[in-house]
Design a protein around this motif. Structure first.
Motif, PDB file in Angstrom:
ATOM      1  N   ARG A  86       0.854  -1.190   0.000  1.00 51.89           N
ATOM      2  CA  ARG A  86       0.000   0.000   0.000  1.00 51.89           C
ATOM      3  C   ARG A  86       0.891   1.241   0.000  1.00 51.89           C
ATOM      4  N   VAL A  87       0.597   2.171  -0.887  1.00 54.12           N
ATOM      5  CA  VAL A  87       1.377   3.403  -1.003  1.00 54.12           C
ATOM      6  C   VAL A  87       0.572   4.535  -0.380  1.00 54.12           C
ATOM      7  N   VAL A  88       1.144   5.167   0.645  1.00 56.14           N
ATOM      8  CA  VAL A  88       0.448   6.183   1.431  1.00 56.14           C
ATOM      9  C   VAL A  88       1.197   7.503   1.317  1.00 56.14           C
ATOM     10  N   ASP A  89       0.470   8.584   1.009  1.00 59.70           N
ATOM     11  CA  ASP A  89       1.079   9.909   0.945  1.00 59.70           C
ATOM     12  C   ASP A  89       1.544  10.323   2.341  1.00 59.70           C
ATOM     13  N   ALA A  90       2.805  10.741   2.461  1.00 61.98           N
ATOM     14  CA  ALA A  90       3.374  11.036   3.774  1.00 61.98           C
ATOM     15  C   ALA A  90       2.764  12.281   4.400  1.00 61.98           C
ATOM     16  N   ASP A  91       2.243  13.196   3.598  1.00 58.51           N
ATOM     17  CA  ASP A  91       1.645  14.418   4.139  1.00 58.51           C
ATOM     18  C   ASP A  91       0.208  14.202   4.592  1.00 58.51           C
ATOM     19  N   THR A  92      -0.590  13.578   3.744  1.00 63.53           N
ATOM     20  CA  THR A  92      -2.015  13.419   4.040  1.00 63.53           C
ATOM     21  C   THR A  92      -2.337  12.097   4.720  1.00 63.53           C
ATOM     22  N   LEU A  93      -1.428  11.117   4.621  1.00 62.27           N
ATOM     23  CA  LEU A  93      -1.632   9.751   5.113  1.00 62.27           C
ATOM     24  C   LEU A  93      -2.810   9.057   4.421  1.00 62.27           C
ATOM     25  N   LYS A  94      -3.094   9.515   3.211  1.00 61.41           N
ATOM     26  CA  LYS A  94      -4.125   8.855   2.418  1.00 61.41           C
ATOM     27  C   LYS A  94      -3.476   7.877   1.445  1.00 61.41           C
ATOM     28  N   GLU A  95      -4.117   6.732   1.277  1.00 64.45           N
ATOM     29  CA  GLU A  95      -3.612   5.744   0.324  1.00 64.45           C
ATOM     30  C   GLU A  95      -3.799   6.269  -1.090  1.00 64.45           C
ATOM     31  N   THR A  96      -2.714   6.309  -1.859  1.00 66.69           N
ATOM     32  CA  THR A  96      -2.787   6.826  -3.226  1.00 66.69           C
ATOM     33  C   THR A  96      -2.897   5.713  -4.259  1.00 66.69           C
ATOM     34  N   ARG A  97      -2.404   4.530  -3.941  1.00 65.62           N
ATOM     35  CA  ARG A  97      -2.483   3.399  -4.858  1.00 65.62           C
ATOM     36  C   ARG A  97      -1.997   2.151  -4.138  1.00 65.62           C
ATOM     37  N   THR A  98      -2.158   1.002  -4.797  1.00 62.98           N
ATOM     38  CA  THR A  98      -1.626  -0.252  -4.265  1.00 62.98           C
ATOM     39  C   THR A  98      -0.819  -0.945  -5.357  1.00 62.98           C
ATOM     40  N   ILE A  99       0.133  -1.752  -4.926  1.00 59.40           N
ATOM     41  CA  ILE A  99       0.944  -2.558  -5.839  1.00 59.40           C
ATOM     42  C   ILE A  99       0.708  -4.023  -5.482  1.00 59.40           C
ATOM     43  N   ALA A 100       0.197  -4.772  -6.434  1.00 54.28           N
ATOM     44  CA  ALA A 100      -0.062  -6.190  -6.197  1.00 54.28           C
ATOM     45  C   ALA A 100       1.253  -6.965  -6.222  1.00 54.28           C
ATOM     46  N   VAL A 101       1.477  -7.781  -5.201  1.00 51.70           N
ATOM     47  CA  VAL A 101       2.689  -8.584  -5.094  1.00 51.70           C
ATOM     48  C   VAL A 101       2.268 -10.011  -4.754  1.00 51.70           C
ATOM     49  N   GLU A 102       2.650 -10.935  -5.578  1.00 57.29           N
ATOM     50  CA  GLU A 102       2.272 -12.332  -5.369  1.00 57.29           C
ATOM     51  C   GLU A 102       2.823 -12.857  -4.043  1.00 57.29           C
ATOM     52  N   GLY A 103       2.037 -13.705  -3.367  1.00 60.24           N
ATOM     53  CA  GLY A 103       2.478 -14.312  -2.116  1.00 60.24           C
ATOM     54  C   GLY A 103       2.187 -13.425  -0.924  1.00 60.24           C
ATOM     55  N   GLN A 104       3.116 -13.411   0.030  1.00 64.85           N
ATOM     56  CA  GLN A 104       2.967 -12.625   1.253  1.00 64.85           C
ATOM     57  C   GLN A 104       4.121 -11.629   1.369  1.00 64.85           C
ATOM     58  N   PRO A 105       3.984 -10.447   0.769  1.00 63.01           N
ATOM     59  CA  PRO A 105       5.065  -9.451   0.852  1.00 63.01           C
ATOM     60  C   PRO A 105       5.318  -9.056   2.306  1.00 63.01           C
ATOM     61  N   PHE A 106       6.599  -9.073   2.690  1.00 63.78           N
ATOM     62  CA  PHE A 106       6.926  -8.865   4.098  1.00 63.78           C
ATOM     63  C   PHE A 106       8.057  -7.843   4.226  1.00 63.78           C
ATOM     64  N   SER A 107       9.290  -8.276   4.322  1.00 64.62           N
ATOM     65  CA  SER A 107      10.425  -7.361   4.459  1.00 64.62           C
ATOM     66  C   SER A 107      10.542  -6.487   3.215  1.00 64.62           C
ATOM     67  N   ILE A 108      10.802  -5.177   3.400  1.00 65.60           N
ATOM     68  CA  ILE A 108      10.814  -4.243   2.273  1.00 65.60           C
ATOM     69  C   ILE A 108      11.853  -3.160   2.513  1.00 65.60           C
ATOM     70  N   VAL A 109      12.563  -2.771   1.461  1.00 65.89           N
ATOM     71  CA  VAL A 109      13.444  -1.603   1.498  1.00 65.89           C
ATOM     72  C   VAL A 109      13.208  -0.796   0.229  1.00 65.89           C
ATOM     73  N   ALA A 110      13.429   0.506   0.319  1.00 69.76           N
ATOM     74  CA  ALA A 110      13.303   1.406  -0.826  1.00 69.76           C
ATOM     75  C   ALA A 110      14.658   2.015  -1.128  1.00 69.76           C
ATOM     76  N   VAL A 111      14.986   2.122  -2.407  1.00 73.59           N
ATOM     77  CA  VAL A 111      16.256   2.695  -2.847  1.00 73.59           C
ATOM     78  C   VAL A 111      15.964   3.652  -3.987  1.00 73.59           C
ATOM     79  N   GLY A 112      16.583   4.834  -3.958  1.00 68.70           N
ATOM     80  CA  GLY A 112      16.393   5.746  -5.084  1.00 68.70           C
ATOM     81  C   GLY A 112      16.619   7.183  -4.702  1.00 68.70           C
ATOM     82  N   GLY A 113      16.163   8.081  -5.579  1.00 67.68           N
ATOM     83  CA  GLY A 113      16.312   9.509  -5.390  1.00 67.68           C
ATOM     84  C   GLY A 113      16.429  10.194  -6.730  1.00 67.68           C
ATOM     85  N   SER A 114      16.878  11.442  -6.709  1.00 69.91           N
ATOM     86  CA  SER A 114      17.016  12.212  -7.941  1.00 69.91           C
ATOM     87  C   SER A 114      18.468  12.610  -8.141  1.00 69.91           C
TER      88      SER A 114
END
Length: 737
Positions: free
Chosen positions: A705-733
């Motif tokens: 589930r993707v949640v806007d950090a300012d409003t805390l409203k869900e903006t979209r979901t990403i379907a992931v097969e199985g049981q998504p558990f441990s997660i890390v994010a990498v990136g930037g500009s």
């Protein structure tokens, strides 16, 4: 009640070898009768400037980042504020920096910027290095050192090459033999004093092009300025041109204000306040002077002119108390300070050159709870970029650079490494971003029951619970397909951790005096320091049932039953370890999970299941307890918004914690409840932060589930097969060529 004058900050800069340490030692040993705190700023992991300083009774702090940039500015502020809270008189603060510093200490005033230059090499440095020109442009005082090694004619020739900063005084010296007292408490950065000494300092006839690199110009506005318009323009100007704006000075005539408002800026350091009432015979004009690199005078002039206020009756016909609106002027000062704070954030990104295009890329790496699978997902469109079969359930950790993700499989005795395809390279005023396909690297790091994976700078430390070793591996070697390890002795198998600090390693100590069951592991009782030869330095520091570690700025913290153990760099004697005991009025609990701030120096840890604790290691009262409504499930810091942390509790609520205020400022329901009852390994949501959004794994529904950090409203979901558990994010500009 008279206001106490805050300590003044003197910044000492100059090229390597010019005599900075000699000059600093003279300040520390001259009988001037003043008490200073000294901050030494270094390039590289191992500091030597601190060791070159003569012994004195001053407080000496050491930092390790040749430029006092956004990443360590929080560290600098906390060091200074911590020292100011300590007992004892403090007359001033000395900051010795090897680069062009942007010091931004709170509750202090900048006294002067002293640049030490080498008379034997300055001409070549000016022609070869922009940094040398800029250090001269910054300075209030230029100490022309080593003049005994050159002739008088050559010294005069050198002095003639320093016209970019006509307001700076030049002092000739040999071995920095100058009158120290005359350089301390000069108030050289005080525009009031400058205007008393040099009334034409802001003369409107001040346009010069000294060379193709540095220029200066002045502007004058004779109509009163609107405070709101001006401060918005100031913030925009610093954001756009701050990296090239070496100095700016200005006296402002605000509409409806009978007092002169003075602003100065040095690069990314802004300061401003009311100076004194306007005199009856003074022209109420607003002069402004810029010195910088290729600054666009037409753009700046146009924006400056638009700050004029709507014409109204002249304020000087009123009495001072009538004309000055305290609330409005207080807001003016506060908005200026807010503009300063915002400019520090924008300083990190800088202004890209015209041949750069900005590119942004974010990727999620998600491990399944049950199946031995790790997926790479494009965060923007949610598409799967890669699926990697590993040997067992994986706990994910991103490297410090973001180029790799480590998948530690405790039950499979192996750590796999995934290349993220996100590669940043630093280019001073900006960073480049290269994006490629992610891939599972053909490098398997094997050991019995890998527990903690601790990334730090360009390497990672791997701790194996059922082996008597930890391993330090360079990330570059892993990316090249090589495995060259530095082995760290952990005495005997235990569930511990190892962390690097410069050339030293901090490693947990097991209790070897007790009997354990055949399959059991001994408890942890402390931390010891090992040097690069693997030999212990000093005594073990007690830390009962050590669990959890984090790094923030140059500190390392460990969670213990007694409190939080903090390690600080200690020069040649190795790191210094200090216990911060939990306050006596805290409920009985302890910290077992820690996170470290990146842009500010602080730690955030759990305190039992339903509380968090903020830790400021330099504060007189280092702990701030935060109550949660229910037990926490996960918590993470926001790397882009340093004052924000996000906490997911078992009722499904996501909370925003303001780490500066130390309180929850927002919350919203983002998942259904996930109880903490049951096995600790049961599938529950985990958090990652990417591009101003919070990614929340929801294993029951096979979603991220993707949640806007300012409003805390869900903006979209990403379907992931199985049981998504441990997660890390990498990136930037970054810039793309």
């Amino acid at each position: 009640m008279s206001q106490i004058e805050p300590p003044r900050v003197t910044v000492l800069t100059g090229n390597l070898g010019a005599g900075n340490n000699t000059f600093l030692n003279r300040i520390l040993t001259e009988p001037h009768g003043k008490k200073f705190a000294v901050i030494v700023n270094e390039f590289g992991e191992v500091g030597i400037d601190n060791d070159l300083i003569v012994e004195s009774d001053e407080d000496v702090f050491e930092m390790n980042d040749g430029c006092i940039s956004c990443m360590v500015r929080g560290d600098l502020i906390r060091i200074i504020e911590g020292r100011m809270r300590s007992p004892g008189r403090l007359d001033g603060i000395l900051i010795e920096t090897t680069g062009l510093a942007d010091p931004a200490p709170s509750k202090t005033r900048l006294d002067s910027i002293i640049t030490v230059v080498d008379a034997t090499h300055l001409l070549g440095e000016i022609d070869r290095a922009h940094e040398a020109q800029e250090q001269l442009a910054f300075a209030d005082t230029i100490v022309l050192n080593k003049t005994d090694l050159v002739s008088d004619d050559n010294t005069a020739a050198v002095e003639q090459r320093i016209p970019i900063n006509s307001t700076a005084s030049i002092i000739r010296s040999s071995r920095c033999d100058v009158d120290i007292a005359s350089l301390l408490d000069r108030k050289a950065f005080d525009l009031n004093r400058i205007l008393e000494v040099e009334p034409d300092f802001l003369d409107e006839e001040h346009d010069h092009q000294h060379d193709a690199h540095l220029t200066s110009f002045s502007l004058v506005e004779r109509q009163p300025m609107d405070p709101g318009k001006f401060l918005n323009w100031l913030l925009t100007t610093v954001q756009a041109f701050g990296m090239d704006m070496l100095r700016m000075k200005e006296i402002i005539s605000f509409a409806g204000d009978d007092n002169r408002f003075v602003v100065q800026a040095v690069h990314m350091l802004l300061g401003g306040d009311h100076q004194r009432p306007w005199k009856d015979d003074e022209d109420r004009v607003t002069p402004l002077v810029f010195i910088g690199r290729d600054l666009p005078k037409d753009v700046i002039s146009d924006g400056f002119a638009k700050c004029r206020a709507v014409k109204q009756p002249a304020a000087h016909n009123k009495s001072q108390n009538e004309g000055r609106n305290p609330m409005r002027l207080s807001l003016t000062r506060n908005r200026l300070l807010a503009a300063v704070a915002a400019s520090l954030v924008f300083a990190a990104s800088g202004a890209f050159a015209e041949d750069h295009e900005t590119k942004e890329a974010w990727r999620l790496f998600v491990a399944d709870h049950t199946n031995p699978i790790v997926r790479a997902i494009d965060f923007e469109d949610g598409k799967e970029l890669g699926r990697y079969d590993v040997n067992g359930y994986a706990s994910l950790t991103a490297s410090a650079s973001g180029q790799t993700v480590f998948a530690a499989q405790t039950e499979a005795d192996v750590i796999h490494t995934i290349k993220t395809g996100i590669n940043f390279s630093d280019h001073g005023e900006h960073r480049d971003l290269e994006v490629s396909d992610p891939a599972l690297l053909p490098v398997a790091l094997e050991g019995k029951r890998p527990g903690h994976v601790v990334p730090h700078d360009d390497h990672v430390v791997l701790f194996y619970d059922r082996a008597d070793k930890a391993e330090i591996v360079d990330e570059a070697d892993i990316l090249d397909g090589k495995i060259e390890k530095r082995i760290v002795d952990t005495i005997r198998p235990h569930h511990g951790v190892a962390v690097t600090m410069g050339r030293y390693v901090l490693v947990s100590v097991p209790n070897t005096d007790i009997e354990t069951k055949p399959d059991g592991l001994p408890p942890r009782i402390g931390v010891r320091v090992l040097d690069e030869k693997g030999e212990q330095v000093g005594e073990m520091a007690k830390c009962t049932d050590l669990h959890g570690e984090a790094t923030s700025a140059r500190l390392v913290a460990f969670g213990c039953k007694e409190g939080v153990l903090v390690a600080r760099p200690g020069g040649l004697d190795g790191p210094k370890l200090t216990m911060l005991p939990y306050p006596a009025d805290f409920p009985k609990a302890y910290t077992g999970t820690l996170l470290g701030g990146k842009a500010m120096q602080f730690f955030l840890g759990n305190y039992g299941d339903d509380k968090l604790v903020l830790i400021d290691a330099d504060a007189e009262q280092p702990y701030k307890l935060i109550e949660l409504p229910t037990r926490r499930v996960d918590f993470q810091l926001d790397p882009a918004e340093p004052r924000n942390a996000y906490v997911l509790t078992e009722d499904g609520d996501l909370h925003v914690l303001d780490v500066v205020k130390g309180e929850i400022v927002n919350k919203a329901r983002v998942t259904e409840p996930y109880s903490k009852n049951g096995h600790w390994r049961d599938p529950r949501p985990r958090l990652a932060v990417a591009d101003g959004q919070v990614a929340v794994t929801d294993p029951r529904h096979s979603l991220v589930r993707v949640v806007d950090a300012d409003t805390l409203k869900e903006t979209r979901t990403i379907a992931v097969e199985g049981q998504p558990f441990s997660i890390v994010a990498v990136g930037g500009s970054g810039a793309s060529h």
